[in-house]
Design a protein around this motif. Structure first.
Motif, PDB file in Angstrom:
ATOM      1  N   ALA A  50      11.781 -47.074  17.933  1.00  0.00           N
ATOM      2  CA  ALA A  50      12.012 -45.677  18.882  1.00  0.00           C
ATOM      3  C   ALA A  50      12.621 -44.572  17.632  1.00  0.00           C
ATOM      4  CB  ALA A  50      12.991 -45.762  19.989  1.00  0.00           C
ATOM      5  N   GLU A  51      13.565 -45.080  16.801  1.00  0.00           N
ATOM      6  CA  GLU A  51      14.229 -44.383  15.718  1.00  0.00           C
ATOM      7  C   GLU A  51      13.415 -44.094  14.539  1.00  0.00           C
ATOM      8  OE1 GLU A  51      17.502 -46.808  14.279  1.00  0.00           O
ATOM      9  OE2 GLU A  51      18.904 -46.457  16.269  1.00  0.00           O
ATOM     10  N   THR A  52      12.342 -44.718  14.481  1.00  0.00           N
ATOM     11  CA  THR A  52      11.315 -44.771  13.531  1.00  0.00           C
ATOM     12  C   THR A  52      10.315 -43.717  13.764  1.00  0.00           C
ATOM     13  OG1 THR A  52      11.735 -47.158  12.610  1.00  0.00           O
ATOM     14  CG2 THR A  52       9.456 -45.866  11.888  1.00  0.00           C
ATOM     15  N   TRP A  53      10.002 -43.831  15.071  1.00  0.00           N
ATOM     16  CA  TRP A  53       8.841 -43.042  15.596  1.00  0.00           C
ATOM     17  C   TRP A  53       9.419 -41.617  15.939  1.00  0.00           C
ATOM     18  CZ3 TRP A  53       6.182 -46.997  19.370  1.00  0.00           C
ATOM     19  CH2 TRP A  53       5.596 -48.151  18.486  1.00  0.00           C
ATOM     20  N   PRO A  57      17.171 -36.250  17.147  1.00  0.00           N
ATOM     21  CA  PRO A  57      18.097 -36.926  18.213  1.00  0.00           C
ATOM     22  C   PRO A  57      17.972 -36.550  19.339  1.00  0.00           C
ATOM     23  CG  PRO A  57      19.120 -36.030  16.011  1.00  0.00           C
ATOM     24  CD  PRO A  57      17.701 -35.660  16.016  1.00  0.00           C
ATOM     25  N   LYS A  58      17.362 -35.320  19.632  1.00  0.00           N
ATOM     26  CA  LYS A  58      17.205 -34.880  21.219  1.00  0.00           C
ATOM     27  C   LYS A  58      16.075 -35.854  21.771  1.00  0.00           C
ATOM     28  CE  LYS A  58      16.899 -30.761  23.929  1.00  0.00           C
ATOM     29  NZ  LYS A  58      16.815 -29.611  23.868  1.00  0.00           N
ATOM     30  N   THR A  59      14.974 -35.849  20.852  1.00  0.00           N
ATOM     31  CA  THR A  59      13.890 -36.620  21.547  1.00  0.00           C
ATOM     32  C   THR A  59      14.026 -38.020  21.664  1.00  0.00           C
ATOM     33  OG1 THR A  59      12.246 -35.028  20.370  1.00  0.00           O
ATOM     34  CG2 THR A  59      11.456 -37.276  21.048  1.00  0.00           C
ATOM     35  N   THR A  65      16.689 -42.811  27.470  1.00  0.00           N
ATOM     36  CA  THR A  65      16.495 -42.817  28.725  1.00  0.00           C
ATOM     37  C   THR A  65      15.639 -43.420  29.494  1.00  0.00           C
ATOM     38  OG1 THR A  65      17.858 -40.674  28.562  1.00  0.00           O
ATOM     39  CG2 THR A  65      16.894 -41.128  30.723  1.00  0.00           C
ATOM     40  N   TRP A  66      14.416 -43.254  29.023  1.00  0.00           N
ATOM     41  CA  TRP A  66      13.237 -43.909  29.627  1.00  0.00           C
ATOM     42  C   TRP A  66      12.811 -45.107  29.279  1.00  0.00           C
ATOM     43  CZ3 TRP A  66      11.449 -41.924  33.919  1.00  0.00           C
ATOM     44  CH2 TRP A  66      11.717 -40.655  34.364  1.00  0.00           C
TER      45      TRP A  66
END
Length: 409
Positions: A50-53, A57-59, A65-66
């Motif tokens: 998730a951090e790579t893609w 920060p907002k996204t 969350t999901w």
């Protein structure tokens, strides 16, 4: 009776692949392993991915969350795929088993129809002294009078009990020889039915070695009583005179040769009587040939009832009869011939129309070895002696070559 099915190669391969994971434990374990691998992979790599893609920060916050919902969705898809694969295999297996059961029932139905319409009785039995039946077809009832379940496992009687002890010993030996040679066997013997009547049967079978090492016999048994009756009739036609039922000339000649060989081998005497009816032509001319035939049959019965069971009587033609008397010397043969002559002379013979006519016979006697060493010389000597009796006034007995011994008492 076993029914064997040969599945196609594709079905065999399908069964093999389905059976690789057929145990519930292995299949449940396989689903659990897939779920665990997916769960651990999500825990270990979901945050990094998730951090790579999503470096924003907002996204990234929205994704975090999901992320739990995504986990449920992805694992649900994986579990759905695994279960779909397992259930597809289960359905394929059930369909295959269903088709096999249908094919097996169809084979059994066809086999049952075939068994029920066989002319005899199909069987499967143990190779034991009782011929213990493990299976018999419905033809058992018509053949033996017993219902199939009465013979199976010797519930009411054993099949061996339907066969005589002597025949059972012979059958057991013949089957043993066939089994040693790994050949089929064919047998003919008599069977006693449930109602006590006896029939002739023909059996064809062979040995079958089971996986557990036990030996069974499988085959079919047919009723051949009609064939045996026909064989007997044909044999009688070939050996018996159709009018009198006595041996015909050819069979009588064979019997004479056999008895002469036996007499020569054991150095025992044997007598031949040559019998001719006196004035028989007058019976035919006066009363007709049907009456003459009736007289011939009556005298044939009289002669048969007046000799021993070892003696043989044949009709050589017309009104000439020949009697072979084994182990009978000159004196005994003369006494027998005289006794027969008196019985015929003392009893009027029926004409077949309620009337009877008196009749006499002339008898010539020849004895081995006194009057000949061969069948032809003995017959010739007895024939000449019979004509000697005719010349001496008929209704008498004459010995071969003994012209002064003519008896008319």
């Amino acid at each position: 009776m076993a029914v064997f099915m040969e599945p196609s190669s594709s079905k065999s391969q399908g069964m093999k692949s389905l059976n690789e994971n057929r145990t519930p434990l292995r299949r449940a374990g396989w689903a659990a392993v897939v779920y665990l691998i997916a769960g651990f992979a999500w825990i270990a790599f979901s945050d990094t991915l998730a951090e790579t893609w999503f470096p924003d920060p907002k996204t990234l916050s929205v994704i975090q969350t999901w992320k739990g919902s995504f986990f449920v969705l992805i694992t649900g898809v994986i579990l759905f795929s695994v279960l779909l694969r397992q259930l597809t295999k289960d359905r394929a297996l059930l369909n295959l088993q269903h088709r096999q059961r249908q094919a097996l029932r169809e084979r059994e139905r066809q086999l049952q129809i075939l068994m029920d319409n066989l002319p005899g009785m199909a069987y499967r039995c143990l190779y034991d002294p009782d011929w213990t039946m493990k299976f018999v077809s419905q033809g058992c009832t018509k053949l033996t009078g017993y219902e199939p379940d009465e013979l199976v496992n010797n519930r009411v009687t054993s099949y061996a009990a339907l066969v005589s002890d002597a025949s059972n010993q012979q059958l057991f030996e013949q089957v043993r020889v066939a089994l040693e040679k790994e050949e089929s066997f064919s047998l003919e013997y008599e069977v006693t039915r449930k109602d006590g009547s006896r029939i002739w049967v023909w059996e064809r079978g062979r040995g079958v070695q089971e996986d557990d090492g036990s030996l069974h016999l499988e085959g079919i048994i047919l009723d051949i009583s009609d064939r045996k009756v026909l064989e007997t009739e044909l044999e009688q036609m070939a050996t018996r005179d159709p009018l009198t039922g006595l041996l015909n000339r050819r069979e009588m000649s064979r019997v004479l040769d056999e008895e002469l060989q036996r007499a020569r081998r054991y150095q025992r005497p044997m007598a031949v009587l040559w019998v001719d009816f006196d004035h028989f032509k007058d019976v035919n001319d006066t009363y007709g040939h049907a009456a003459g035939d009736s007289v011939l049959r009556a005298i044939s019965r009289l002669l048969l009832g007046s000799v021993r069971s070892v003696d043989s009587i044949g009709r050589f033609g017309g009104e000439e009869f020949v009697i072979v008397l084994p182990e009978m010397d000159l004196e005994e043969a003369q006494e027998t011939a005289e006794r027969l002559r008196r019985k015929v002379a003392e009893e009027p013979q029926p004409l077949g129309n309620g009337e009877a006519v008196p009749l006499t016979i002339s008898v010539g006697v020849a004895v081995y070895p006194d009057h000949g060493q061969t069948a032809s010389t003995l017959c010739a000597a007895a024939d000449k002696a019979m004509y000697l009796a005719k010349d001496r006034g008929r209704n008498c007995v004459a010995m071969a070559h003994l012209h002064d011994q003519v008896h008319n008492q």
